[in-house]
Design an enzyme around this catalytic site. Structure first.
Site, PDB file in Angstrom:
ATOM      1  N   CYS A  27       4.727   3.134  -7.457  1.00  0.00           N
ATOM      2  CA  CYS A  27       3.377   2.841  -6.976  1.00  0.00           C
ATOM      3  C   CYS A  27       2.633   2.096  -8.074  1.00  0.00           C
ATOM      4  CB  CYS A  27       2.656   4.147  -6.655  1.00  0.00           C
ATOM      5  SG  CYS A  27       0.946   3.930  -6.130  1.00  0.00           S
ATOM      6  N   HIS A  54       3.730   4.991   2.765  1.00  0.00           N
ATOM      7  CA  HIS A  54       3.164   5.004   1.410  1.00  0.00           C
ATOM      8  C   HIS A  54       1.716   4.498   1.419  1.00  0.00           C
ATOM      9  CE1 HIS A  54       3.697   4.341  -3.107  1.00  0.00           C
ATOM     10  NE2 HIS A  54       2.566   3.724  -2.845  1.00  0.00           N
ATOM     11  N   GLU A  55       1.485   3.369   2.088  1.00  0.00           N
ATOM     12  CA  GLU A  55       0.139   2.771   2.082  1.00  0.00           C
ATOM     13  C   GLU A  55      -0.851   3.614   2.879  1.00  0.00           C
ATOM     14  OE1 GLU A  55      -0.371   0.622  -0.095  1.00  0.00           O
ATOM     15  OE2 GLU A  55       1.748   0.220  -0.443  1.00  0.00           O
ATOM     16  N   HIS A  64      -2.180   6.451   1.002  1.00  0.00           N
ATOM     17  CA  HIS A  64      -3.282   6.066   0.106  1.00  0.00           C
ATOM     18  C   HIS A  64      -4.634   6.153   0.816  1.00  0.00           C
ATOM     19  CE1 HIS A  64      -1.549   4.773  -3.664  1.00  0.00           C
ATOM     20  NE2 HIS A  64      -0.704   3.928  -3.087  1.00  0.00           N
TER      21      HIS A  64
HETATM   22 ZN    ZN Z   1       0.956   3.140  -4.002  1.00  0.00          ZN
END
Ligand code: ZN
Length: 196
Positions: free
Chosen positions: A110, A152-153, A156
């Site tokens: 990341c 993953h995004e 966030h």
């Molecule tokens: Zn990330």
């Protein structure tokens, strides 16, 4: 313009981001922001960048997996990752549904945890309903590496980081990954690291 990417420990990375209205998405300010995030992602380089990573608590992320990135990865690894080029796209206000089925495990990193990697189990396939760069509804049915990038995004945007989902014993600097683990299968890495 290149934006500053914030690192884990900045409060914004642990807060739930707010949704954008269609008018906000279409505004000149957001269109410029998308372009800057795109340039920042290319510069990093990375395959995804979420607004909280540049310090903005907005449910907006940009994603692109370029053929040139994939060409730099050994073909057998590309096949394992089920990694294919993904054109640039913008994800706003996403709702994600994870498919049932066995999770897939790979190392990931990341841009907000510079220099580190860990093995993260993720769903092999996801369905995402979101708005695109024009504020138009969009459905994404993704599998393979694209499904991992989306998970993953979107984490966030909910205040999540991959370290919340990783095998703790697998966390390591990229240097050690390259030195000891990069050519091994995930199952042998897990066994050598003492991950059940
Ligand atoms: Zn990330």
């Amino acid at each position: 313009m290149k934006l500053k990417i914030v690192q884990a420990g900045e409060p914004v990375l642990r807060q739930e981001a707010r949704e954008l209205t269609r008018d906000e998405i279409r505004s000149r300010a957001t269109q410029e922001l998308i372009e800057w995030m795109r340039q920042t992602m290319y510069d990093a380089p990375g395959v995804g960048l979420a607004a909280p990573q540049i310090g903005l608590g907005l449910q907006l992320a940009v994603i692109e997996d370029k053929p040139e990135y994939i060409r730099a990865v050994p073909p057998e690894r590309v096949k394992e990752m089920r990694r294919q080029a993904v054109p640039f796209h913008v994800v706003v206000n996403p709702k994600i549904r994870l498919d049932d089925g066995a999770p897939v495990e790979f190392f990931e990193g990341c841009l907000s945890l510079t220099g580190l990697m860990a093995i993260v189990p993720r769903s092999a396939r996801v369905q995402v309903d979101c708005l695109d760069h024009n504020g138009e509804p969009k459905h994404i049915d993704a599998s393979g590496w694209h499904a991992r990038i989306l998970q993953h995004e979107i984490d966030h945007l909910q205040g999540g980081l991959y370290i919340d989902r990783m095998y703790i014993r697998s966390l390591m600097p990229v240097e050690q990954y390259n030195r000891h683990w990069k050519d091994k299968t995930i199952s042998s890495v897990k066994s050598e690291l003492g991950i059940a």
